[in-house]
Design an enzyme around this catalytic site. Structure first.
Site, mmCIF file in Angstrom:
data_model
loop_
_atom_site.group_PDB
_atom_site.id
_atom_site.type_symbol
_atom_site.label_atom_id
_atom_site.label_comp_id
_atom_site.label_asym_id
_atom_site.label_seq_id
_atom_site.Cartn_x
_atom_site.Cartn_y
_atom_site.Cartn_z
ATOM 1 N N GLU A 14 0.925 -1.288 -0.059
ATOM 2 C CA GLU A 14 0.230 -0.096 -0.057
ATOM 3 C C GLU A 14 1.407 1.422 0.018
ATOM 4 O O GLU A 14 0.758 2.447 -0.806
ATOM 5 C CB GLU A 14 -1.141 -0.151 1.470
ATOM 6 C CG GLU A 14 -1.723 1.208 1.395
ATOM 7 C CD GLU A 14 -1.247 2.455 1.867
ATOM 8 O OE1 GLU A 14 -2.368 3.526 1.205
ATOM 9 O OE2 GLU A 14 -0.189 2.648 2.846
ATOM 10 N N HIS A 28 4.145 6.718 9.623
ATOM 11 C CA HIS A 28 5.493 7.049 8.765
ATOM 12 C C HIS A 28 7.125 7.394 9.891
ATOM 13 O O HIS A 28 7.649 7.949 8.825
ATOM 14 C CB HIS A 28 4.839 7.926 8.055
ATOM 15 C CG HIS A 28 4.134 7.216 6.760
ATOM 16 N ND1 HIS A 28 3.420 8.268 5.753
ATOM 17 C CD2 HIS A 28 2.909 6.762 7.247
ATOM 18 C CE1 HIS A 28 2.517 7.454 5.063
ATOM 19 N NE2 HIS A 28 2.487 6.333 5.766
HETATM 20 ZN ZN ZN Z 1 -1.501 2.646 6.091
#
Ligand code: ZN
Length: 461
Positions: free
Chosen positions: A327, A425
């Site tokens: 993804e 992230h």
């Molecule tokens: Zn994600």
């Protein structure tokens, strides 16, 4: 009867609410159809909150396999583990489906102030970025706070390292500077791009994430700097200080790699060909351990099937968990799923993706028909006891998107209220940030929602 008139008026007013109730507020009689599902719902919720087994599995995944970037041995080892674990759970039709994924590697990287006083800065290269030469790029800094400021400075961009210093508001609003900033700056002659990390300020932590190069522009290296350093560089430039930077990145693409989507099921007892799909993405960025993005979503959806199995529920339709690959920096898993299941997509009743973390889960987003929304709102009343009955205006996800768009399938997301974007992230995406009870509640809610949709006699429309 003048004396009675005020009484009648008062009685009438007592039954009129201002403003009138919205049509989508569940009325008590509207949920009578749920009576046959209340026992199953309470068993699923009871089983989920009785232990922290979902969190333990998430912790094992994150601690043992760590980050799971596409093309990495960690991801493939984690996939093999998940397949074996699903089989051990007693899930049916457990298998993998092949996906060719991009294989981007970060390599070593650094950013430093060369002048006026040399010193290193904290940085994190953006995913899919090009690298620099081995000696790096040295150039003067230009700071802008918007695309408009960049355009206004167009005569001064050539040969510079451009920093987009845009404070975080919402992800959707701020992420476009990360995604398209490199090509916007390159089009005006910039030699590299920096972006203020897309996330709220948090202990000088940079956030990575994918960039998208525009066709026809030079592909310049791009990296995130922390909110603190972006503000600092802005102050220096505002004071009239000439800041010179040096950026070195070894980032590059290797040939595409072999990866897999993971599938496990509980086959439907009456309508096995009709499928309710739930899942998350099993890959992550290469920093942190992918605990919240998206280990939490993977484990919570997988756990929903384990819970059904545990309390001996086999719904009318098939319930399928899919853990998609790639993804983060390609979306190839979601595309491969659509292409490999094309003939079956018309029989997909609903698809749910959990990819916003499992922090303080509050309910679900839903996209579909108004009739479908009423159904979902009704089912959510079963989740009021664990405060997961909110239904948001839209639901979906990057991995289910291709299938949902192809076949017009009702789609849902798991919604939460926690500080997801603080660690999203980053190297700080580790399991200690996640409350075991949140994972249990998310798993329980997904299990109940999915079970009722798969079990109710009429198909969700
Ligand atoms: Zn994600």
């Amino acid at each position: 009867m003048p004396i009675l008139r005020p009484v009648i008026l008062a009685l009438a007013l007592a039954f009129i609410q201002f403003p009138p109730p919205a049509v989508d507020v569940p009325r008590r009689h509207a949920t009578e159809w749920l009576a046959p599902y209340r026992d199953a719902a309470s068993r699923l919720i009871g089983e989920a909150v009785a232990s922290d087994s979902a969190w333990q599995r998430l912790a094992l995944l994150a601690d043992t396999y760590g980050s799971r970037l596409s093309g990495s041995p960690n991801l493939e080892a984690a996939i093999r583990w998940a397949v074996e674990e699903m089989k051990r759970d007693g899930l049916e039709n457990v298998h993998t489906e092949p996906v060719k994924v991009p294989h981007w590697v970060r390599g070593r990287e650094s950013l430093e102030i060369v002048g006026p006083i040399p010193q290193p800065l904290v940085m994190l290269g953006l995913g899919n970025s090009a690298g620099t030469t081995a000696t790096g790029i040295e150039a003067d800094l230009l700071v802008v706070r918007s695309f408009e400021e960049l355009d206004a400075a167009r005569d001064r961009v050539k040969g510079k390292i451009v920093l987009f210093n845009v404070p975080f508001t919402t992800y959707g609003e701020t992420v476009r500077f990360r995604a398209t900033g490199p090509s916007r700056a390159a089009a005006l002659g910039a030699v590299a791009m920096l972006v203020r990390a897309v996330g709220p300020a948090g202990l000088r932590t940079p956030h990575t994430g994918a960039l998208t190069y525009a066709d026809g522009q030079p592909q310049i290296p791009a990296a995130a700097v922390t909110a603190e350093d972006a503000a600092r560089l802005q102050r220096m430039v505002d004071r009239g200080t000439q800041v010179r930077l040096k950026l070195m990145m070894e980032a590059r693409f290797l040939p595409d790699a072999d990866s897999f989507n993971i599938v496990g099921e509980i086959r439907g007892r009456e309508l096995p060909n009709e499928v309710v799909v739930i899942g998350g993405h099993f890959d992550s960025w290469d920093v942190g351990t992918g605990a919240t993005d998206d280990g939490g979503g993977c484990i919570a959806t997988w756990e929903a099937l384990r819970l059904m199995k545990k309390v001996n529920l086999r719904p009318r339709r098939t319930v399928r968990v899919v853990l998609w690959t790639n993804e983060e920096n390609g979306g190839r898993g979601g595309i491969a799923y659509r292409d490999q299941h094309l003939a079956e997509l018309p029989h997909h009743v609903m698809m749910l993706e959990s990819d916003s973390g499992v922090f303080r889960p509050t309910g679900f987003g839903f996209s579909g028909t108004e009739a479908g929304r009423m159904r979902i709102r009704d089912i959510a009343t079963l989740l009021a006891g664990i405060h997961m009955d909110a239904i948001g205006s839209s639901g979906g996800g990057a991995d289910i998107g291709p299938s949902v768009q192809q076949a017009g399938i009702p789609s849902m997301s798991l919604d939460g209220d926690g500080n997801y974007f603080l660690i999203h992230h980053t190297a700080a995406d580790t399991v200690d940030k996640i409350d075991p009870l949140d994972v249990s509640h998310a798993s329980a809610a997904i299990a109940v929602m999915t079970y009722v949709i798969a079990e109710m006699p009429e198909r969700l429309r």
